[in-house]
Design a protein around this motif. Sequence first.
Motif, PDB file in Angstrom:
ATOM      1  N   UNK A 119     -46.533 -18.690 -30.540  1.00  0.00           N
ATOM      2  CA  UNK A 119     -47.810 -18.003 -30.787  1.00  0.00           C
ATOM      3  C   UNK A 119     -47.667 -16.522 -31.122  1.00  0.00           C
ATOM      4  N   UNK A 120     -46.734 -15.804 -30.456  1.00  0.00           N
ATOM      5  CA  UNK A 120     -46.634 -14.368 -30.737  1.00  0.00           C
ATOM      6  C   UNK A 120     -45.444 -14.014 -31.635  1.00  0.00           C
ATOM      7  N   UNK A 121     -44.997 -14.978 -32.353  1.00  0.00           N
ATOM      8  CA  UNK A 121     -43.935 -14.775 -33.363  1.00  0.00           C
ATOM      9  C   UNK A 121     -42.634 -14.207 -32.794  1.00  0.00           C
ATOM     10  N   UNK A 122     -42.342 -14.571 -31.551  1.00  0.00           N
ATOM     11  CA  UNK A 122     -41.098 -14.070 -30.954  1.00  0.00           C
ATOM     12  C   UNK A 122     -39.992 -15.124 -30.962  1.00  0.00           C
ATOM     13  N   UNK A 123     -40.368 -16.348 -31.340  1.00  0.00           N
ATOM     14  CA  UNK A 123     -39.375 -17.431 -31.457  1.00  0.00           C
ATOM     15  C   UNK A 123     -39.633 -18.110 -32.798  1.00  0.00           C
ATOM     16  N   UNK A 124     -38.568 -18.402 -33.539  1.00  0.00           N
ATOM     17  CA  UNK A 124     -38.736 -19.150 -34.790  1.00  0.00           C
ATOM     18  C   UNK A 124     -37.769 -20.322 -34.771  1.00  0.00           C
ATOM     19  N   UNK A 125     -38.228 -21.437 -35.311  1.00  0.00           N
ATOM     20  CA  UNK A 125     -37.402 -22.637 -35.249  1.00  0.00           C
ATOM     21  C   UNK A 125     -37.469 -23.424 -36.562  1.00  0.00           C
ATOM     22  N   UNK A 126     -36.326 -23.992 -36.936  1.00  0.00           N
ATOM     23  CA  UNK A 126     -36.281 -24.959 -38.040  1.00  0.00           C
ATOM     24  C   UNK A 126     -35.773 -26.273 -37.462  1.00  0.00           C
ATOM     25  N   UNK A 127     -36.183 -27.369 -38.051  1.00  0.00           N
ATOM     26  CA  UNK A 127     -35.921 -28.672 -37.427  1.00  0.00           C
ATOM     27  C   UNK A 127     -35.669 -29.749 -38.486  1.00  0.00           C
ATOM     28  N   UNK A 128     -34.617 -30.516 -38.296  1.00  0.00           N
ATOM     29  CA  UNK A 128     -34.421 -31.765 -39.045  1.00  0.00           C
ATOM     30  C   UNK A 128     -34.603 -32.911 -38.065  1.00  0.00           C
ATOM     31  N   UNK A 129     -35.214 -33.997 -38.494  1.00  0.00           N
ATOM     32  CA  UNK A 129     -35.396 -35.146 -37.607  1.00  0.00           C
ATOM     33  C   UNK A 129     -36.863 -35.358 -37.285  1.00  0.00           C
ATOM     34  N   UNK A 130     -37.107 -36.144 -36.254  1.00  0.00           N
ATOM     35  CA  UNK A 130     -38.495 -36.446 -35.875  1.00  0.00           C
ATOM     36  C   UNK A 130     -38.633 -36.370 -34.357  1.00  0.00           C
ATOM     37  N   UNK A 131     -39.642 -35.635 -33.895  1.00  0.00           N
ATOM     38  CA  UNK A 131     -39.943 -35.611 -32.455  1.00  0.00           C
ATOM     39  C   UNK A 131     -40.955 -36.726 -32.223  1.00  0.00           C
ATOM     40  N   UNK A 132     -40.491 -37.802 -31.605  1.00  0.00           N
ATOM     41  CA  UNK A 132     -41.340 -38.997 -31.524  1.00  0.00           C
ATOM     42  C   UNK A 132     -42.525 -38.830 -30.566  1.00  0.00           C
ATOM     43  N   UNK A 133     -42.344 -38.064 -29.489  1.00  0.00           N
ATOM     44  CA  UNK A 133     -43.437 -37.906 -28.525  1.00  0.00           C
ATOM     45  C   UNK A 133     -44.236 -36.622 -28.793  1.00  0.00           C
ATOM     46  N   UNK A 134     -44.295 -36.203 -30.051  1.00  0.00           N
ATOM     47  CA  UNK A 134     -44.907 -34.903 -30.337  1.00  0.00           C
ATOM     48  C   UNK A 134     -46.406 -34.888 -30.056  1.00  0.00           C
TER      49      UNK A 134
END
Length: 611
Positions: free
Chosen positions: A92-107
Amino acid sequence: MCGIVGYIGESQAAPILLEGLAKLEYRGYDSAGIAVYDGSQINMMKSVGRLKVLNELTHDGETLPGTLGIGHTRWATHGSPNDVNAHPHYNSDNTIAVVHNGIIENYMKLRKRLTAHGYTFISETDTEVVAHLLDYYYKGNPIETIIKVMHRVEGSYALGIIFKDHPDEVYAVRKDSPLIVGHTKDGNILASDVPAVLKYTRNVYFIENEEIVRLSKTDMKFYNVDEEELEKEATTIEWDVSAAEKGGYEHYMLKEMYEQPKAVRDTISPADPRIVNNKIEISELNMTDEEICSIHKLYIVACGSAYHAGVTGKYVIEGLARIPVEVDLASEFRYRDPIYEKNSMAIIISQSGETADSLAALRDAKAHGIKVLGIVNVVGSSIAREADSVMYTWAGPEIAVATTKAYSAQLIALYLLAMKFAYTRQQIDDNELQTLIKDLRKLPEQMELLLNNKEKIQHFANRYIASRDVFFIGRGIDYAISLEGSLKLKEISYIHSEAYAAGELKHGTISLIEEGTLVAAVLTQEQLYKKTISNMVEVKSRGAFVLAVTNTGNTEVEKAADYVIYIPQTNKYFANSLAIIPLQLFGYYVSLGKGCDIDKPRNLAKSVTVE
Ligand code: F6R
C-alpha cells in the motif's frame, strides 16, 4: 510464460532489466514492467504490449535511475493484460515491490482476509496478494517475512522482491517455477531463465524449491525455510551466446529449422556418444540389460509437440522393441488416476523441462514407485533434476515459441531408445541394428536437402495464406506427423487446422470438406499407402485440393494428389524426421505471408509453467 529479471550492482539497473527482459520475450507475454530503487523510493513503470513501449516510456531506462531493481514480462492469468495488472506490484505505501511467475492458488481467500485487515487492492492479480501479505508480516527482517508468506501461499511461484528499508538487497524465492542467479562483473543478477543472464555469466546457481536468495552488490546468500544458510554450487551453462541470437535469419523459427540437422547430429553423438562400436549406448539410462528386458510397459507423457513426438515414439518403440506403450497428454494423465503396472517406466518429454503438467505427471509416477526417464532439452531444468535419469536432447537454446529443432531432437532420443530396447530384448538382430544405425546417421544430410528446397514450399504456401481451414491426414506414424504439421500451421498462422487419422474421415470430418479446402496427406508408411490414397480420392472428389508428402518413388500418389512433395528414402520408423520439414516450412511461410508474429504468436508462451 512470465519472465523475471533482477539486478543489484554498480551499474544502472533499468537498462540491464530491460535488456534481460528482452532476452525473455520469446517466452510469450502481454505486458511488462520494472521497479527501481533510486536511493529514496521505489519507482515503477509498467505497460501493456511489447517491451518496445516500456523502453520508450522509460527512455531505455534513463527515467528510472538506481542500481537495484526487478523487472517482469507478464503472460496474463488472473485479470486481463493491462497496465494495472502488469507487474511489479506494490504494497500500500510503495515500500515493497514484487514480481511473480506462477499462480497463487489460494489468492481469493488471502485477498478476502487482507481486505478485512484494511488492505486495498488495485489490480485483479494473484500477485498483489503477495505484496500485501509481505507488508502484513514485515517487521524489519525480509527473510523472516518471506518465510511467513511462503507458509501462507499455495501454488507455484518465483518471486523477485525489493524492500525500501533494505536498499542494498534484492530477494528472490521459488516454488515450482524456475529461478537462477549469477554474478555480473559489478554485481549480481537474477532471472527466471538462462538467456537473460548469458551476457554476464555462464556460471549460474539454480534456486531449488523453497529456497530463498539474498543478493547484495558483492554477495549472494541462500537460505532454506528454517532460515538456515545453504551452500550451493554453480552450474556452467555450455550454450554458446550466439546460439540464442538470430544470426542473420529473419526469424528464430527459421534459424532453428535450419539448426535441425545439427540438433539431430548432436543428439546422436553428444560428448558422451550414443553410438559406440556400432551399438547404442545410453549410459544415462542407468539400466542393466536384465532391467531393460523386464520392462512390461512404458508410459510416455508430454504436452503439445513433445506429446506428438511421444505419439511417434509409441509407434517406433512398439514396432521395434515390442514393448507396449501408453502415450498421454500430461494434463490428462495427471488426473486420470493411471493404473501403473509393475516393471513399468515413465518417459516424460519436454523441451523446457518446466512444463507444469509434465512435471506433475513425473511426480505422480515417482510417487507410485515408477522409474522416470526425462527426455529434456534445458539442462538443469526441473524435469531434468527430478527425473530418475535424464537423456538430454542436444538442440541448444530454442527461442521461437513454436518448437522445431527440439522436437526433431526428441524424435532422435526416442529412436535411440527404441533401438536400444529392441536390440537388448533381441527383437532385432545385429544386421537390423546396423541398417537402422546407417539410416539414422543419414538423417541430418537428408534434412539439409529438404531445407534447401524451401523455395518450392514457400511458393506453394503463398497460395494458402487466405485459407480458412486446413486438414492433415495420415495413418500410423503418418498420423503422428500430421498432428505436428497441423499444430505448426495453426499456432503461428492462426488458420484453423485439424489432424485426423485418415481412416476417421468418414466418421464425421469429411462433411467439412468444401471446394478448394486444402488437405495435406502424409504417406511415408509403404504398407499404408493404398489405404491413405483411397482417403485422398474421397476428399478430392468432394472438392479438396490435396497436397501429398510422401517417399521418393511413390509416384502412385500423383493420381490422387494435386501437389506432391517427395522426401528422401529412409527407414519407415524415421520418416517423421524428414516429412516434418516441409510441413514446418509450410506453416512458417503461410505465417510469413500473413504477416503474423512468427516467433511470438499471440496468446502463446514458450514455457508453460502453469497448468
Ligand atoms: C508447439 C510447442 C508446444 C510445446 C509444449 C510442451 O510448437 O512448442 O506445444 O511442445 O508446450 O513444451 P515443453 O516441451 O517445453 O514441455
